[in-house]
Design an enzyme around this catalytic site. Structure first.
Site, PDB file in Angstrom:
ATOM      1  N   ARG A 123    -135.903   4.010  42.272  1.00  0.00           N
ATOM      2  CA  ARG A 123    -136.590   2.717  42.102  1.00  0.00           C
ATOM      3  C   ARG A 123    -136.867   2.436  40.627  1.00  0.00           C
ATOM      4  O   ARG A 123    -137.837   1.779  40.273  1.00  0.00           O
ATOM      5  CB  ARG A 123    -137.848   2.647  42.961  1.00  0.00           C
ATOM      6  N   PRO A 165    -130.825   4.719  44.100  1.00  0.00           N
ATOM      7  CA  PRO A 165    -130.231   5.880  43.421  1.00  0.00           C
ATOM      8  C   PRO A 165    -130.873   6.175  42.071  1.00  0.00           C
ATOM      9  O   PRO A 165    -130.706   7.269  41.539  1.00  0.00           O
ATOM     10  CB  PRO A 165    -128.768   5.469  43.239  1.00  0.00           C
ATOM     11  N   LEU A 166    -131.621   5.189  41.562  1.00  0.00           N
ATOM     12  CA  LEU A 166    -132.332   5.392  40.295  1.00  0.00           C
ATOM     13  C   LEU A 166    -133.809   5.682  40.549  1.00  0.00           C
ATOM     14  O   LEU A 166    -134.642   5.519  39.656  1.00  0.00           O
ATOM     15  CB  LEU A 166    -132.172   4.153  39.401  1.00  0.00           C
ATOM     16  N   TYR A 183    -134.439  -8.939  53.200  1.00  0.00           N
ATOM     17  CA  TYR A 183    -134.677  -9.201  51.784  1.00  0.00           C
ATOM     18  C   TYR A 183    -134.850 -10.718  51.618  1.00  0.00           C
ATOM     19  O   TYR A 183    -133.927 -11.439  51.253  1.00  0.00           O
ATOM     20  CB  TYR A 183    -133.524  -8.693  50.905  1.00  0.00           C
TER      21      TYR A 183
HETATM   22  N1  LIG Z   1    -131.390   0.781  53.467  1.00  0.00           N
HETATM   23  C1  LIG Z   1    -132.605   0.660  52.991  1.00  0.00           C
HETATM   24  O1  LIG Z   1    -133.600   0.844  53.699  1.00  0.00           O
HETATM   25  C2  LIG Z   1    -132.786   0.315  51.535  1.00  0.00           C
HETATM   26  C3  LIG Z   1    -134.043   0.499  50.919  1.00  0.00           C
HETATM   27  C4  LIG Z   1    -134.163   0.198  49.565  1.00  0.00           C
HETATM   28  C5  LIG Z   1    -133.065  -0.289  48.855  1.00  0.00           C
HETATM   29  N2  LIG Z   1    -131.865  -0.484  49.481  1.00  0.00           N
HETATM   30  C6  LIG Z   1    -130.688  -1.004  48.750  1.00  0.00           C
HETATM   31  O2  LIG Z   1    -130.445  -0.184  47.605  1.00  0.00           O
HETATM   32  C7  LIG Z   1    -130.383  -0.979  46.443  1.00  0.00           C
HETATM   33  C8  LIG Z   1    -130.896  -0.209  45.235  1.00  0.00           C
HETATM   34  O3  LIG Z   1    -132.178   0.327  45.475  1.00  0.00           O
HETATM   35  P1  LIG Z   1    -133.481  -0.109  44.673  1.00  0.00           P
HETATM   36  O4  LIG Z   1    -133.250  -1.439  44.035  1.00  0.00           O
HETATM   37  O5  LIG Z   1    -134.624   0.073  45.591  1.00  0.00           O
HETATM   38  O6  LIG Z   1    -133.655   1.037  43.597  1.00  0.00           O
HETATM   39  P2  LIG Z   1    -132.876   1.564  42.304  1.00  0.00           P
HETATM   40  O7  LIG Z   1    -131.504   0.998  42.278  1.00  0.00           O
HETATM   41  O8  LIG Z   1    -133.057   3.019  42.311  1.00  0.00           O
HETATM   42  O9  LIG Z   1    -133.758   0.985  41.114  1.00  0.00           O
HETATM   43  C9  LIG Z   1    -133.942  -0.383  40.896  1.00  0.00           C
HETATM   44  C10 LIG Z   1    -134.937  -0.555  39.784  1.00  0.00           C
HETATM   45  O10 LIG Z   1    -134.419   0.036  38.596  1.00  0.00           O
HETATM   46  C11 LIG Z   1    -134.354  -0.919  37.538  1.00  0.00           C
HETATM   47  N3  LIG Z   1    -133.084  -0.639  36.826  1.00  0.00           N
HETATM   48  C12 LIG Z   1    -131.827  -0.649  37.328  1.00  0.00           C
HETATM   49  N4  LIG Z   1    -130.925  -0.271  36.398  1.00  0.00           N
HETATM   50  C13 LIG Z   1    -131.625  -0.019  35.275  1.00  0.00           C
HETATM   51  C14 LIG Z   1    -131.290   0.431  33.985  1.00  0.00           C
HETATM   52  N5  LIG Z   1    -130.012   0.689  33.645  1.00  0.00           N
HETATM   53  N6  LIG Z   1    -132.280   0.583  33.062  1.00  0.00           N
HETATM   54  C15 LIG Z   1    -133.564   0.337  33.378  1.00  0.00           C
HETATM   55  N7  LIG Z   1    -133.974  -0.083  34.602  1.00  0.00           N
HETATM   56  C16 LIG Z   1    -133.001  -0.259  35.536  1.00  0.00           C
HETATM   57  C17 LIG Z   1    -134.379  -2.261  38.206  1.00  0.00           C
HETATM   58  O11 LIG Z   1    -135.026  -3.214  37.378  1.00  0.00           O
HETATM   59  P3  LIG Z   1    -134.348  -4.607  36.942  1.00  0.00           P
HETATM   60  O12 LIG Z   1    -133.879  -5.278  38.175  1.00  0.00           O
HETATM   61  O13 LIG Z   1    -135.457  -5.311  36.272  1.00  0.00           O
HETATM   62  O14 LIG Z   1    -133.230  -4.211  36.014  1.00  0.00           O
HETATM   63  C18 LIG Z   1    -135.226  -1.997  39.451  1.00  0.00           C
HETATM   64  O15 LIG Z   1    -136.574  -2.108  39.147  1.00  0.00           O
HETATM   65  C19 LIG Z   1    -131.224  -2.206  46.808  1.00  0.00           C
HETATM   66  O16 LIG Z   1    -130.898  -3.320  45.996  1.00  0.00           O
HETATM   67  C20 LIG Z   1    -130.869  -2.415  48.250  1.00  0.00           C
HETATM   68  O17 LIG Z   1    -129.658  -3.141  48.347  1.00  0.00           O
HETATM   69  C21 LIG Z   1    -131.717  -0.173  50.806  1.00  0.00           C
END
Ligand SMILES: NC(=O)c1ccc[n+]([C@@H]2O[C@H](COP(=O)([O-])OP(=O)(O)OC[C@H]3O[C@@H](n4cnc5c(N)ncnc54)[C@H](OP(=O)(O)O)[C@@H]3O)[C@@H](O)[C@H]2O)c1
Length: 320
Positions: A201, A198-199, A56
């Protein structure tokens, strides 16, 4: 917030964790000052598991997270990951693992990594060698717990035999349910589970826009099949149905999505990512939302097989 055990080695975390990836990967430009406030707010609200990775921003996200948690570093667990290369290949050779871990310690400004994950299995390196390299780092006190990400059953078992695995991290949400097939194995071995994205993306928050409306560099603009025309409309319709259920529960769609994950087992700690303090509050409050069996079934029934469109362009990561 409620605390959950991840694995049998002593790792504990708040029921809702936090993912920091979005500051340096995936979702376009980010405001760093707002980010520092978001992470501070997460801690105030009881979040104790913060997730980052080498890839990242190749050190930038680790530096940023290290700075953000400096005032409360000893009260939280930091998880980071090694093993993806700049050209999106894999490299888990033991000397490379050590080099990446030493860099992570420096970037994070800490003397120990609480959870060190292999980011993706490396077909060129036996998992026993990977587990052995992490075991050495644990023996030296540089790492506390071992994690795997997107690993399959064989890798999990073989790794666990060399160095007990505390946690598996893989994509899991109302949209992506494949990993449920691994839950019996995780429970047999006593391995905790961290759902990433979990959301969905952000789709499951109810605020998704068509792909073309995201800025360049945002992975939802072109790379994520769930946003592509044809899939997007069907997924949006499903999320509208989830919104109705959320409203009945006096909750938001994001809270429903996270509470649904928490209800799948007390060995599960999702790590939603947001760069916004108000959203972190919204997400953390999902830990207070209880869902009946009927609610859980209603969520499943909206998308019995998960989302329309796969989770990665070119197919999901291979579980080896
Ligand atoms: N192991 C792996 O290969 C892997 C791959 C992907 C991710 N990850 C980890 O998992 C974490 C979470 O995954 P992710 O960031 O991909 O997806 P996510 O948590 O499912 O979704 C993130 C997205 O949702 C938005 N969001 C979050 N809360 C919100 C709310 N209450 N209302 C409206 N929009 C909201 C965020 O926008 P804003 O930021 O603009 O609020 C962002 O665009 C990452 O940060 C990373 O640490 C690991």
């Amino acid at each position: 917030m409620q605390t959950r055990k991840l694995g049998r080695q002593g790792l504990q975390a708040s029921a809702i964790g936090y993912g920091a990836m979005g500051f340096h990967l995936g979702y376009g430009a980010a405001d760093q000052d707002e980010g520092l406030k978001t992470i501070a707010r997460a801690f105030e609200l009881g979040v104790t598991l913060f997730d980052t990775a080498e890839m990242y921003g190749w050190g930038e996200n680790e530096r940023f997270l290290g700075r953000a948690v400096r005032g409360f570093r000893n009260e939280i667990a930091i998880a980071t990951k090694f093993g993806i290369t700049r050209d999106y290949g894999t490299d888990s050779r033991p000397p490379h693992i050590r080099e990446v871990a030493e860099n992570s310690l420096r970037f994070l400004g800490t003397d120990r990594i609480d959870v060190l994950y292999q980011h993706r299995p490396d077909p060129a390196v036996p998992i026993e060698d990977v587990a052995g390299a992490v075991k050495e780092l644990i023996t030296e006190g540089k790492v506390r717990y071992f994690g795997l990400s997107e690993a399959g059953p064989e890798t999990i078992r073989r790794a666990h035999a060399v160095q007990p695995v505390s946690v598996l991290q893989t994509e899991y949400s109302v949209f992506e349910r494949d990993v449920e097939q691994l839950f019996p194995l995780l429970r047999e071995l006593g391995i905790g589970f961290v759902p990433y994205s979990p959301l969905g993306r952000g789709f499951l928050t109810g605020l998704a826009k068509p792909a073309s409306e995201y800025e360049q560099g945002d992975m939802r603009n072109g790379m994520d099949p769930r946003w592509q025309p044809g899939n997007y409309e069907k997924n949006a319709e499903a999320v509208e149905q989830l919104r109705q259920l959320a409203t009945e529960k006096e909750a938001t769609p994001a809270q429903l999505a996270l509470a649904w994950l928490l209800a799948q087992g007390d060995d599960i700690v999702p790590i939603p990512g947001t760069r916004n303090p108000a959203r972190v509050e919204e997400n953390v409050r999902a830990a207070d939302l209880s869902l009946s069996d009927a609610d859980l079934e209603r969520v499943k029934a909206v998308l019995p097989k998960g989302s329309f469109g796969g989770r990665y362009q070119g197919g999901a990561p291979q579980w080896i």
